[in-house]
Design an enzyme around this catalytic site. Structure first.
Site, mmCIF file in Angstrom:
data_model
loop_
_atom_site.group_PDB
_atom_site.id
_atom_site.type_symbol
_atom_site.label_atom_id
_atom_site.label_comp_id
_atom_site.label_asym_id
_atom_site.label_seq_id
_atom_site.Cartn_x
_atom_site.Cartn_y
_atom_site.Cartn_z
ATOM 1 C CE LYS A 283 45.456 34.876 100.472
ATOM 2 N NZ LYS A 283 43.853 34.777 100.198
ATOM 3 N NE ARG A 357 40.984 27.676 92.349
ATOM 4 C CZ ARG A 357 40.311 28.727 92.177
ATOM 5 N NH1 ARG A 357 40.030 29.137 91.200
ATOM 6 N NH2 ARG A 357 39.607 29.926 93.455
HETATM 7 N N1 BES Z 1 42.353 30.681 101.334
HETATM 8 C C1 BES Z 1 42.154 31.706 100.167
HETATM 9 C C2 BES Z 1 41.045 31.598 100.437
HETATM 10 C C3 BES Z 1 40.258 32.115 102.151
HETATM 11 C C4 BES Z 1 40.301 33.413 101.518
HETATM 12 C C5 BES Z 1 39.981 31.896 103.025
HETATM 13 C C6 BES Z 1 40.377 34.982 102.545
HETATM 14 C C7 BES Z 1 39.731 32.345 104.475
HETATM 15 C C8 BES Z 1 39.579 34.621 103.872
HETATM 16 C C9 BES Z 1 42.411 31.458 98.720
HETATM 17 O O1 BES Z 1 43.744 30.368 98.570
HETATM 18 C C10 BES Z 1 42.559 32.183 98.050
HETATM 19 O O2 BES Z 1 43.210 33.227 98.325
HETATM 20 N N2 BES Z 1 41.436 32.313 96.906
HETATM 21 C C11 BES Z 1 41.097 33.455 96.504
HETATM 22 C C12 BES Z 1 41.415 32.865 95.056
HETATM 23 C C13 BES Z 1 41.004 34.167 93.308
HETATM 24 C C14 BES Z 1 42.382 34.007 93.816
HETATM 25 C C15 BES Z 1 40.314 32.714 92.921
HETATM 26 C C16 BES Z 1 40.581 33.912 97.539
HETATM 27 O O3 BES Z 1 39.276 33.759 97.318
HETATM 28 O O4 BES Z 1 40.831 35.526 96.808
HETATM 29 MN MN MN Z 2 45.247 31.598 98.194
#
Ligand code: BES
Ligand code: MN
Ligand code: ZN
Length: 505
Positions: A283, A357
């Site tokens: 990230k 997931r």
């Molecule tokens: N934990 C995150 C989702 C999230 C992001 C929650 C920001 C709250 C605030 C999750 O694991 C994630 O990183 N999801 C990605 C999915 C994507 C790679 C398909 C996302 O939401 O960017």
């Molecule tokens: Mn994630």
């Protein structure tokens, strides 16, 4: 904090403070009117002079009001009488509590619980007041060397109900409100804990604490070795890059007469990523600290289990905390990897940041062994949910309409709101893979829905709903940052409804 209910008239109270409402523009509530008469127009005089307009949230603290036994009278602006809604009611209570806490009233008798709130009964008003009070008094200071404490903090509050007939209902509302608040505080405490302390083992410890505190709670901890034996290749892959072992904590609550009762349990599964760096698909660094909250689903499940145990409801519920840490490392799983899930289905990893997931799918297969009545999973699953619904509503997706409606009802009743998104077959195509059964990535369009589509492929054996709490589990930003304790209130309401417990009128 000590809470109680009472039915009395304001002038007879001998308290550090009595709290009464004033509506806009400068209109006394019925209770304030009574005080005004006794004090020979003292309050209406003040209003006439322009000291208080009655706008929602305005506060005016009076000392030594003539002929009044209480030391102080707090006048609280409640806005226009006919517009007083649920949100305003909660806000007014919160402001009142802060004012009382800061102005040295260690106890108070509050008449705001008698105000008319559209469509809500006394049970609701007292319970919400308890929850709002506890929410407002919460602070996470266990890691601060110097703690800020009010000099004379509020210790005791009495909520007034219109007649003695309502007292039992008010007492039930307090008991429920307190149990839910305890669950919410548990959720907040564990979610706010930093990721160098709160790892999957820490989550397991919290489960153990619940087990030792309540005799109808037992726990089981599934470690990596057992996961390997079970074939949980997807869950294991996510945790492989971390030195902190993945641990799935199972919390079993049985409030039924277990010898005779053969009902199937309700199962709650919480995403417990104690830190989500994104892994190899790392990230951006901005606000990455907030990914300690990626165990918000597990914290919510733990909190709901706590509230449930406290309420001692006659049902069976199993809570699963799917603990795991997503880190980059030479040993980490990568984009391109194909994983075999516990269900036997294979998944092509296209992004290691879509890890939730991958953890949940194996947890969802694992819980089949409990022959659940229904399964609800709770997860900070997608940033897309924050885009779609903002921070006010939890995303709800379900393949079973009656369950979706039950949860929506619980969310309305508790004020812990959710909004349903569709889970139509059409969206499933976005998960197609040339190399495995499907991928873990659905693309930018409808990200919350495709994530739920992924999960739906592992939940065919039972009724299932999914709560995406990415926008609601915590507040971002500076000083105000912190866990909200959501969706403990909604989940507990759902369980209260399921148990057939008596609530309002
Ligand atoms: N934990 C995150 C989702 C999230 C992001 C929650 C920001 C709250 C605030 C999750 O694991 C994630 O990183 N999801 C990605 C999915 C994507 C790679 C398909 C996302 O939401 O960017
Ligand atoms: Mn994630
Ligand atoms: Zn995540």
């Amino acid at each position: 904090m000590e809470f109680s209910v009472k039915s009395g008239s304001p002038e007879k109270q001998r308290s550090a403070c009595i709290v009464v409402g004033v509506f806009e523009p400068r209109r006394l509530s019925a209770i304030a009117e009574q005080l005004d008469e006794i004090s020979e127009g003292y309050i209406s005089n003040l209003l006439r002079r322009g000291d208080l307009e009655g706008k929602s949230g305005q506060m005016l603290l009076l000392h030594h009001v003539p002929n009044i036994l209480s030391e102080r009278v707090l006048l609280v602006g409640c806005g226009k009488e006919r517009e007083l809604d649920e949100r305003q009611y909660r806000q007014i209570i919160s402001k009142t509590i802060n004012t009382l806490n800061e102005t040295g009233s260690m106890e108070a008798v509050c008449f705001l619980s008698e105000l008319h709130v559209k469509g809500r009964d006394n049970y609701w008003k007292v319970r919400q007041a308890v929850e709002a009070t506890q929410d407002c008094l919460y602070s996470f200071d266990s890691l601060k060397t110097r703690k800020e404490e009010a000099r004379r903090p509020l210790r005791k509050i009495v909520f007034n109900v219109p007649t003695r007939r309502e007292l039992p209902l008010g007492e039930r509302a307090i008991a429920h409100g307190l149990a839910i608040s305890e669950g919410i505080n548990t959720c907040k405490n564990v979610a706010n804990m930093p990721p160098n302390i709160c790892n999957p083992a820490y989550l397991a410890e919290q489960a153990k604490i619940l087990e030792s505190d309540y005799n109808n709670v037992t726990t089981d901890i599934v470690d990596e070795k057992q996961m390997a034996e079970l074939g949980m290749g997807s869950y294991l892959a996510v945790g492989r890059g971390s030195v902190n072992e993945s641990l799935m904590s199972i919390i079993k609550y049985d409030g039924t007469d277990s010898t005779a009762d053969e009902t199937n349990p309700i199962v709650l599964v919480g995403k417990g990523l104690t830190f989500d760096s994104g892994g190899i698909s790392i990230k951006p660094s901005e606000a990455m600290d907030e990914m300690k909250y990626d165990m918000g689903g597990a914290a919510g499940v733990l909190g709901a289990m706590h509230a449930l145990a406290e309420l001692n409801l006659p049902i069976k519920v199993i809570g699963v905390l799917a603990g795991c840490e997503n880190m980059p490392s030479s040993n980490a799983y990568r984009p391109g990897d194909v994983l075999t899930t516990m269900s036997g289905q294979t998944v092509e990893v296209l992004n290691t940041d879509a890890e939730g997931r991958l953890v949940l799918c194996d947890a969802l297969t694992y819980v089949e062994r409990f022959e659940p009545e229904l399964v609800v999973d709770v997860a900070t699953l997608t940033g897309a949910c924050v885009v779609a619904l903002g921070k006010h509503a939890t995303g709800l997706l379900s393949t079973h309409n009656p369950l979706a409606h039950e949860l929506l009802n619980a969310s309305e009743q508790s004020g812990d709101r959710a909004w349903r998104l569709p889970l139509w077959e059409e969206y499933q195509d976005q998960l197609e893979s040339p190399f495995a059964d499907f991928t873990n990535l659905g693309g930018r369009a409808g990200g919350t829905i495709t994530a739920a589509c992924f999960l739906s492929r592992f939940t065919k054996k039972y009724h299932w709903a999914h709560l995406d709490v990415a926008g609601t589990a915590w507040r971002s930003g500076g000083k105000d940052k912190g866990s909200t304790g959501r969706p403990v209130s909604m989940l507990t309401q759902f369980l209260l409804n399921r148990s057939g417990a008596e609530q309002g009128e």
